[in-house]
Scaffold this active site. Structure first.
Site, PDB file in Angstrom:
ATOM      1  N   SER A 158      -5.225  16.836 -33.652  1.00  0.00           N
ATOM      2  CA  SER A 158      -6.693  16.617 -33.291  1.00  0.00           C
ATOM      3  C   SER A 158      -7.452  16.044 -34.500  1.00  0.00           C
ATOM      4  CB  SER A 158      -7.328  17.959 -32.755  1.00  0.00           C
ATOM      5  OG  SER A 158      -8.334  18.023 -32.225  1.00  0.00           O
ATOM      6  N   ASP A 258      -7.327  14.801 -21.393  1.00  0.00           N
ATOM      7  CA  ASP A 258      -7.904  14.913 -22.777  1.00  0.00           C
ATOM      8  C   ASP A 258      -9.020  14.040 -23.034  1.00  0.00           C
ATOM      9  OD1 ASP A 258      -8.748  15.311 -25.194  1.00  0.00           O
ATOM     10  OD2 ASP A 258      -6.675  15.382 -26.100  1.00  0.00           O
ATOM     11  N   HIS A 288      -5.999  18.919 -24.114  1.00  0.00           N
ATOM     12  CA  HIS A 288      -5.997  19.196 -25.397  1.00  0.00           C
ATOM     13  C   HIS A 288      -5.908  20.535 -25.697  1.00  0.00           C
ATOM     14  CE1 HIS A 288      -7.657  17.366 -29.129  1.00  0.00           C
ATOM     15  NE2 HIS A 288      -7.780  18.671 -29.362  1.00  0.00           N
TER      16      HIS A 288
END
Length: 316
Positions: A158, A258, A288
């Site tokens: 991320s 996501d 995610h």
């Protein structure tokens, strides 16, 4: 909106804590509380864990690093430089503690996790420069640490994947530490949030457009995301072909549902267009943060794949 989640992941969604970074202090406290028990219960068999501090960027505090070293290691070790996520505003090495222990055991590598400064108190480039300082310290102390100078892979998830991608660009530009491989999981790369997935996924679990917008505002400063002056070292999606040429090979994993999905796909395409060997894996039915559902077959599959990819890259 209804999403066709993988059945094993769908069953876990209701039990996953909601992520809301509009109150950063509360989000940090909630994560710390959640992770304290996880870290305390983690199996450290075969791994020596050490927290140290190394010199930070000029004029900045020292950078804390967490080192994971195989107890039965023989000879110089490769390195996995593992950068945690958290939207640039939350997170510590605790977030990936179990995964870093696994990397250490299965790869026979020194795993290093930098505890970089967080936004909004410390906006860009604080986190990136902290990560660069930690990586530089490793490169300057290879003999003392017993590591191989040409066997360092970056891994990030991320926001951590954003920092890993940016760190790869920065090290190449500065002629800095040698990086052999970059492994990016669900990377946050584009502050503009104009892709189809960024526009569509407003109510997805764990991460959504609202959180992504807050994250970039905190990291870059209010009103800055989407403007013309954002550096590719802050948002690697803005890097042109000339910056991408000659970078080390990449493995990029994105989740189907996501908001960050399409920017990861676009970055893989940009790397390929620049001649960088790149592998892209889009995981169906995922969202995610789905990696937290460790028992799910799709998560076990990508975990094994990433471990195998890193092993090949590091000569293990």
């Amino acid at each position: 909106m209804r999403y066709a989640f993988d059945p094993e992941l769908a069953a876990a969604v209701a039990m996953m804590p909601e992520v809301d970074i509009s109150d950063v202090a509360a989000a940090r406290a909630a994560q710390a509380d959640q992770l304290s028990a996880v870290v305390a219960a983690a199996d450290t068999t075969g791994v020596e864990v050490e927290d140290i501090s190394v010199p930070g960027p000029e004029g900045a505090p020292d950078v804390p690093l967490r080192l994971y070293r195989p107890r039965d290691a023989r000879g110089p070790l490769p390195v996995v430089y593992a950068i945690h996520g958290g939207g640039f505003v939350v997170g510590t090495p605790d977030a990936d503690h179990e995964g870093n222990l696994r990397f250490c055991r299965e790869l026979g590598a020194l795993v290093v996790s930098p505890d970089y400064r967080l936004a909004p108190e410390h906006p860009y480039p604080a986190a990136l420069e902290d990560c660069y300082a930690g990586l530089s310290w490793l490169a300057e102390n290879t003999a003392e640490l017993g590591i191989l100078p040409d066997r360092t892979a970056l891994w990030g998830d991320s926001a951590g994947a954003c920092l890993a991608a940016a760190l790869t660009l920065l090290a190449d530009d500065r002629g800095g530490p040698a990086i052999r491989f970059q492994c990016l999981v669900a990377p946050a790369l584009d502050d503009r949030l104009r892709t189809a997935s960024a526009r569509l996924h407003t109510d997805t679990p764990v991460w959504n457009r609202h959180n992504a917008r807050l994250s970039w505002e905190a990291y870059l400063g209010p009103g800055t995301p989407g403007s013309q002056d954002v550096s590719p070292y802050a948002a690697p999606a803005r890097a042109g072909t000339s910056l991408l040429k000659g970078l080390p090979p990449a493995h990029i994993t994105v989740m189907q549902f996501d908001p960050l999905r399409d920017e990861g796909i676009d970055y893989a395409r940009a790397l390929l267009a620049a001649g960088v060997p790149t592998e892209l894996h889009v995981l169906p039915g995922t969202f995610h943060g789905a990696g937290a559902v460790e028992h799910a077959a799709v998560v076990r599959r990508i975990t094994a794949e990433i471990t195998a990819v890193l092993a090949r890259a590091l000569g293990r």
